[in-house]
Design a protein around this motif. Structure first.
Motif, PDB file in Angstrom:
ATOM      1  N   SER A  83     112.760 -45.221   4.645  1.00  0.00           N
ATOM      2  CA  SER A  83     114.216 -45.354   4.781  1.00  0.00           C
ATOM      3  C   SER A  83     114.690 -46.800   4.869  1.00  0.00           C
ATOM      4  N   THR A  84     113.840 -47.700   5.338  1.00  0.00           N
ATOM      5  CA  THR A  84     114.262 -49.089   5.516  1.00  0.00           C
ATOM      6  C   THR A  84     113.623 -50.016   4.494  1.00  0.00           C
ATOM      7  N   LEU A  85     112.308 -50.073   4.464  1.00  0.00           N
ATOM      8  CA  LEU A  85     111.642 -51.007   3.564  1.00  0.00           C
ATOM      9  C   LEU A  85     111.788 -50.617   2.101  1.00  0.00           C
ATOM     10  N   LEU A  86     111.587 -49.349   1.802  1.00  0.00           N
ATOM     11  CA  LEU A  86     111.734 -48.892   0.410  1.00  0.00           C
ATOM     12  C   LEU A  86     113.138 -48.395   0.131  1.00  0.00           C
ATOM     13  N   SER A  87     113.866 -48.061   1.172  1.00  0.00           N
ATOM     14  CA  SER A  87     115.234 -47.582   1.048  1.00  0.00           C
ATOM     15  C   SER A  87     115.367 -46.638  -0.133  1.00  0.00           C
ATOM     16  N   SER A  88     114.500 -45.644  -0.136  1.00  0.00           N
ATOM     17  CA  SER A  88     114.451 -44.685  -1.242  1.00  0.00           C
ATOM     18  C   SER A  88     115.696 -43.809  -1.283  1.00  0.00           C
ATOM     19  N   ASP A  89     115.909 -43.197  -2.425  1.00  0.00           N
ATOM     20  CA  ASP A  89     116.990 -42.236  -2.578  1.00  0.00           C
ATOM     21  C   ASP A  89     116.749 -41.101  -1.584  1.00  0.00           C
ATOM     22  N   PRO A  90     117.686 -40.858  -0.668  1.00  0.00           N
ATOM     23  CA  PRO A  90     117.473 -39.835   0.361  1.00  0.00           C
ATOM     24  C   PRO A  90     117.295 -38.421  -0.189  1.00  0.00           C
ATOM     25  N   LYS A  91     117.659 -38.211  -1.447  1.00  0.00           N
ATOM     26  CA  LYS A  91     117.506 -36.875  -2.040  1.00  0.00           C
ATOM     27  C   LYS A  91     116.085 -36.643  -2.567  1.00  0.00           C
TER      28      LYS A  91
END
Length: 169
Positions: A83-91
């Motif tokens: 959620s922070t370092l890769l900040s991936s698409d939450p879906k």
């Protein structure tokens, strides 16, 4: 990657990224476990491959009584990475590789995460639709009552910090 900040050339390379984040940016290990390997956290707490970052956060916040706190820490590490370092698409689903790797905390902590996060960040900064995203953002600002947002995945915060750290110094 070079940028022009107020008429001054500025570089955002893996060096600046490593200095700002403190993440290891060495070569990725040749041997890494397959995503198909045993996955204690998934099998114990989620029982599905379709795990979202919100599922990780929910599990951390509502930790089952009597379950090992070390497992909670491992889930929190994957949550921070995703959620922070890769900040991936939450879906998108959380990487099964990350969930299985964190079972061995020593390996997880030694892993050169900068070599994974930096390319993901760079890809977002170099994307062609970055200008389109920004133009759309500006249009949204003109519409009264409409919240204007756009998303960059990776860890673009590092880029913003490095601007002040390297350009202004």
């Amino acid at each position: 990657m070079w940028f022009n900040f107020d008429g001054k050339p500025a570089r955002f390379s893996v060096y600046e990224f490593a200095v700002v984040t403190g993440l290891r940016c060495s070569e990725l290990p040749v041997e890494v476990r397959s995503e198909a390997c045993q996955n204690h956290l998934r099998d114990t707490y989620f029982k599905t491959n379709a795990i979202k970052t919100s599922d990780l956060l929910n599990k951390i916040q509502k930790w089952p009584r009597g379950k090992p706190q070390e497992d909670r820490l491992k889930i929190a590490l994957v949550y921070f990475l995703e959620s922070t370092l890769l900040s991936s698409d939450p879906k998108k689903s959380v990487s099964q590789f990350h969930l299985s790797m964190v079972d061995d905390l020593e390996t997880f902590n030694r892993f050169p995460w900068g070599s994974v996060v930096y390319p993901a960040t760079l890809e977002q900064l170099q994307t062609r639709d970055l200008r389109a995203k920004y133009a759309n953002y500006k249009e949204q600002l003109k519409v009264k009552g409409k919240k204007a947002t756009y998303t960059l995945y990776g860890f673009p915060f590092t880029f913003m910090v490095s601007k002040f750290f390297f350009v202004l110094s």
